[in-house]
Design an enzyme around this catalytic site. Structure first.
Site, PDB file in Angstrom:
ATOM      1  N   GLU A 128      -1.922  -9.227   4.372  1.00 25.80           N
ATOM      2  CA  GLU A 128      -1.894  -9.660   5.769  1.00 25.80           C
ATOM      3  C   GLU A 128      -3.282  -9.826   6.371  1.00 25.80           C
ATOM      4  O   GLU A 128      -3.424 -10.503   7.392  1.00 25.80           O
ATOM      5  CB  GLU A 128      -1.074  -8.671   6.620  1.00 25.80           C
ATOM      6  CG  GLU A 128      -1.662  -7.285   6.773  1.00 25.80           C
ATOM      7  CD  GLU A 128      -1.278  -6.317   5.669  1.00 25.80           C
ATOM      8  OE1 GLU A 128      -1.305  -5.092   5.921  1.00 25.80           O
ATOM      9  OE2 GLU A 128      -0.973  -6.774   4.556  1.00 25.80           O
ATOM     10  N   SER A 139       0.015 -11.584  37.949  1.00 26.89           N
ATOM     11  CA  SER A 139      -1.391 -11.190  37.901  1.00 26.89           C
ATOM     12  C   SER A 139      -2.328 -12.381  37.843  1.00 26.89           C
ATOM     13  O   SER A 139      -3.541 -12.224  37.998  1.00 26.89           O
ATOM     14  CB  SER A 139      -1.640 -10.322  36.667  1.00 26.89           C
ATOM     15  OG  SER A 139      -1.491 -11.096  35.479  1.00 26.89           O
ATOM     16  N   GLY A 140      -1.780 -13.566  37.602  1.00 24.73           N
ATOM     17  CA  GLY A 140      -2.617 -14.734  37.381  1.00 24.73           C
ATOM     18  C   GLY A 140      -2.932 -14.944  35.921  1.00 24.73           C
ATOM     19  O   GLY A 140      -3.505 -15.958  35.531  1.00 24.73           O
ATOM     20  N   GLY A 141      -2.565 -13.975  35.069  1.00 21.68           N
ATOM     21  CA  GLY A 141      -2.793 -14.067  33.634  1.00 21.68           C
ATOM     22  C   GLY A 141      -1.692 -14.833  32.932  1.00 21.68           C
ATOM     23  O   GLY A 141      -0.664 -15.189  33.518  1.00 21.68           O
ATOM     24  N   VAL A 142      -1.881 -15.065  31.630  1.00 20.36           N
ATOM     25  CA  VAL A 142      -0.964 -15.910  30.870  1.00 20.36           C
ATOM     26  C   VAL A 142       0.400 -15.244  30.684  1.00 20.36           C
ATOM     27  O   VAL A 142       1.434 -15.915  30.754  1.00 20.36           O
ATOM     28  CB  VAL A 142      -1.582 -16.312  29.513  1.00 20.36           C
ATOM     29  CG1 VAL A 142      -1.822 -15.102  28.622  1.00 20.36           C
ATOM     30  CG2 VAL A 142      -0.713 -17.327  28.792  1.00 20.36           C
ATOM     31  N   ASP A 143       0.437 -13.922  30.462  1.00 18.34           N
ATOM     32  CA  ASP A 143       1.721 -13.268  30.169  1.00 18.34           C
ATOM     33  C   ASP A 143       2.684 -13.352  31.351  1.00 18.34           C
ATOM     34  O   ASP A 143       3.827 -13.809  31.211  1.00 18.34           O
ATOM     35  CB  ASP A 143       1.502 -11.800  29.790  1.00 18.34           C
ATOM     36  CG  ASP A 143       0.671 -11.642  28.528  1.00 18.34           C
ATOM     37  OD1 ASP A 143       0.626 -12.592  27.735  1.00 18.34           O
ATOM     38  OD2 ASP A 143       0.069 -10.570  28.337  1.00 18.34           O
ATOM     39  N   SER A 144       2.249 -12.888  32.512  1.00 15.44           N
ATOM     40  CA  SER A 144       3.148 -12.903  33.669  1.00 15.44           C
ATOM     41  C   SER A 144       3.448 -14.332  34.107  1.00 15.44           C
ATOM     42  O   SER A 144       4.549 -14.627  34.590  1.00 15.44           O
ATOM     43  CB  SER A 144       2.551 -12.101  34.834  1.00 15.44           C
ATOM     44  OG  SER A 144       1.360 -12.683  35.311  1.00 15.44           O
ATOM     45  N   SER A 145       2.496 -15.252  33.920  1.00 20.82           N
ATOM     46  CA  SER A 145       2.715 -16.653  34.327  1.00 20.82           C
ATOM     47  C   SER A 145       3.754 -17.330  33.434  1.00 20.82           C
ATOM     48  O   SER A 145       4.615 -18.072  33.924  1.00 20.82           O
ATOM     49  CB  SER A 145       1.397 -17.423  34.277  1.00 20.82           C
ATOM     50  OG  SER A 145       0.458 -16.872  35.162  1.00 20.82           O
ATOM     51  N   CYS A 155       0.830  -1.201   0.000  1.00 18.32           N
ATOM     52  CA  CYS A 155       0.000   0.000   0.000  1.00 18.32           C
ATOM     53  C   CYS A 155       0.874   1.264   0.000  1.00 18.32           C
ATOM     54  O   CYS A 155       1.509   1.562  -0.993  1.00 18.32           O
ATOM     55  CB  CYS A 155      -0.981  -0.034   1.164  1.00 18.32           C
ATOM     56  SG  CYS A 155      -2.404   1.063   0.935  1.00 18.32           S
ATOM     57  N   HIS A 182      -3.680  -5.458   0.703  1.00 16.50           N
ATOM     58  CA  HIS A 182      -3.125  -5.909   1.983  1.00 16.50           C
ATOM     59  C   HIS A 182      -3.173  -7.437   2.078  1.00 16.50           C
ATOM     60  O   HIS A 182      -4.234  -8.005   2.371  1.00 16.50           O
ATOM     61  CB  HIS A 182      -3.904  -5.294   3.147  1.00 16.50           C
ATOM     62  CG  HIS A 182      -3.655  -3.831   3.327  1.00 16.50           C
ATOM     63  ND1 HIS A 182      -2.645  -3.348   4.117  1.00 16.50           N
ATOM     64  CD2 HIS A 182      -4.276  -2.751   2.792  1.00 16.50           C
ATOM     65  CE1 HIS A 182      -2.652  -2.023   4.086  1.00 16.50           C
ATOM     66  NE2 HIS A 182      -3.634  -1.631   3.283  1.00 16.50           N
TER      67      HIS A 182
END
Length: 509
Positions: free
Chosen positions: A169, A221-227, A79, A167
């Site tokens: 993608e 935090s109990g979330g996936v990222d920090s875990s 583009c 595009h």
């Protein structure tokens, strides 16, 4: 690892280019358009120029050293990237009388390595400028009904140059992945080396070298990222990592104890801090959502810093920062307009004299989950819906009281459990309940009620940047509504939010 470098000119789809390549196991890294070319080392096998809201015809165009880069690497412009290649190399771009937006049918005029294997001609356009004249030596390889040049190539130099007005993608371009794979694999000869297992093993080795025998603290935090970040660091340094999980009194029902138990089962060294009274005392009487977020962020940092200081000889602060956070922090437009403040531990590393470690900063959310699965993270955390840092404070509109928090927790528990029971929890990106500052008249038995209204929110998304409301079955919604009204005294009306992001946001505050 061999990679494709993507230079971002501000397109809303730039991250999708990187994601599509990584889904095909090609390593890809995004840089702002004005990044020094020193990043283009021997590991780079090709360069992609993204789209942009800017026009190459205007004085405020975003410029890029096309000539220098094209003499070192194969280049693909998408583009704006295609229009800028045309403009910078001697062609002509003009304003189109008709903006081309949405679906279009591609008509191929010549065989090209870029478009080989593409059978479905449906592509997705989003542009108002059009290429009127190609630079000398360039060849048009495809057009559409409305534009004369939809794709072009230059193959006379040491490295080929390609440009496309559509595009590849976005999912609406049905064979877009084939085009991107042609560029990365065939044209750039880039090895498909990007894998969650390889990333995990390499990152663990890297963390061992970076941290050594020193100690790390991590806010969980109990979330996936920090875990996942915690698992990677734990596998690298063992109990020299201490996780701190803070209860701000705004978590889901029973979440504090359940998350702590999960971390113990994983063998992680985690300290639980119940600071709920501290948070709720500071939030008493506060209704403004931005003020609530800022108070929670401040108190979180105060509690975290206080608890961290009790640990001795800590050298590193770890965070579960992921790639979208990194990309947005170096936006080509500079600091983004603040829509909502987000609580984090910003400023703590410098204040406490700690070094920062962010093992996930090169990963998208779905890649984080792949790494977590490889590391054996429990399904309950791996597939846990994103949950805002300020917690229920931004799912309870208006001021916070213990009564309102209990009402929302109870309603949310019914909604989430029903999604799980009916097989819908893993089908939606995020779900939760919003307690509205609205009371309405109802009737239960022969009695009049005047109670709160709760809104259900469930969305489908890939990365949370855009989202559509989930088309949950009417029977499921009826069941949730019936159970909330019958079981949660204080709520007598349930509604369903059918707003998309944008223009709405996923959370209400």
């Amino acid at each position: 690892m061999e990679k494709i470098a993507i230079f971002d000119f501000g397109s809303q789809f730039t991250q999708l280019i990187s994601r599509r390549l990584r889904e095909m196991n090609f390593c890809s890294v995004i840089y702002p358009y004005n990044k020094s070319l020193d990043v283009l080392d021997d590991s780079v096998k090709g360069v992609i120029l993204s789209g942009s809201p800017f026009s190459v015809r205007n004085d405020n165009r975003l410029n890029f050293p096309v000539q220098e880069v094209s003499e070192r690497f194969p280049v693909l412009g998408i583009c704006y990237g295609a229009q800028y290649l045309t403009y910078a190399l001697g062609g002509e771009v003009k304003s189109s009388n008709k903006r081309e937006y949405g679906h279009a049918e591609l008509q191929q005029h010549s065989t090209s390595r870029l478009t080989q294997g593409i059978s479905n001609q449906q592509v997705w356009m989003s542009h108002s400028d059009t290429i009127n004249k190609l630079p000398d030596g360039f060849t048009m390889i495809a057009n559409t009904k409305d534009i004369p040049v939809a794709a072009f190539e230059y193959t006379e130099g040491k490295y080929p140059i390609y440009g496309i007005q559509f595009h590849p993608e976005v999912s609406h371009t049905l064979d877009g992945n084939i085009l991107l794979e042609n560029f990365a694999k065939d044209i750039c000869q880039c090895k498909a080396e990007w894998q969650a297992s390889r990333f995990s093993d390499d990152m663990i080795d890297s963390l061992k070298k970076q941290i050594g025998d020193e100690k790390v603290i991590l806010g969980l935090s109990g979330g996936v990222d920090s875990s996942v970040a915690a698992l990677l660091i734990h596998k690298a340094i063992g109990n020299n990592m201490t996780g701190i999980f803070i209860n701000n009194g705004l978590l889901r029902q029973d979440e504090y104890s359940e998350v702590l138990d999960s971390y113990k089962d994983m063998g992680l060294n985690v300290i639980g801090i119940d600071a709920s009274e501290e948070f709720l005392s500071e939030l008493k009487g506060i209704s403004d959502p931005e003020q609530k977020r800022k108070i929670i962020g401040r108190v979180f940092i105060e509690v975290f810093e206080r608890e961290a200081k009790r640990l001795q000889n800590v050298s590193f602060l770890a965070q579960g920062t992921i790639y979208p956070d990194v990309i947005e922090s170096v936006s080509v437009f500079g600091p983004s307009v603040t829509i909502k403040s987000h609580h984090n531990v910003g400023g703590l590393p410098e204040k406490m004299g700690l070094k920062l470690v962010e093992p996930l900063r090169m990963l998208f959310k779905d890649e984080v989950r792949k790494v977590g699965a490889y590391l054996g993270l429990k399904h309950s955390i791996l597939q846990r819906h994103p949950f805002p840092g300020p917690g229920l404070a931004i799912r309870i509109l208006g001021d916070l009281t213990p009564e309102k928090i209990k009402l929302n927790q109870a309603a949310d528990q019914i909604f989430i459990q029903t999604l799980k029971d009916e097989g819908w929890y893993d089908k939606v990106w995020q779900a939760g309940t919003i307690l509205l500052p609205v009371k309405s008249v109802g009737v239960m038995g022969d009695e009049r009620t005047y109670e709160f209204t709760v809104a259900l929110r469930a969305v489908e998304s890939v990365d949370g940047m855009t989202a559509t409301w989930a088309e949950l079955p009417y029977s499921l919604l009826a069941k949730v509504s019936n159970e909330i009204i019958n079981q949660v005294k204080g709520i007598n009306r349930v509604v369903y939010d059918i707003s998309t992001k944008p223009p709405a946001t996923i959370e209400w505050e």
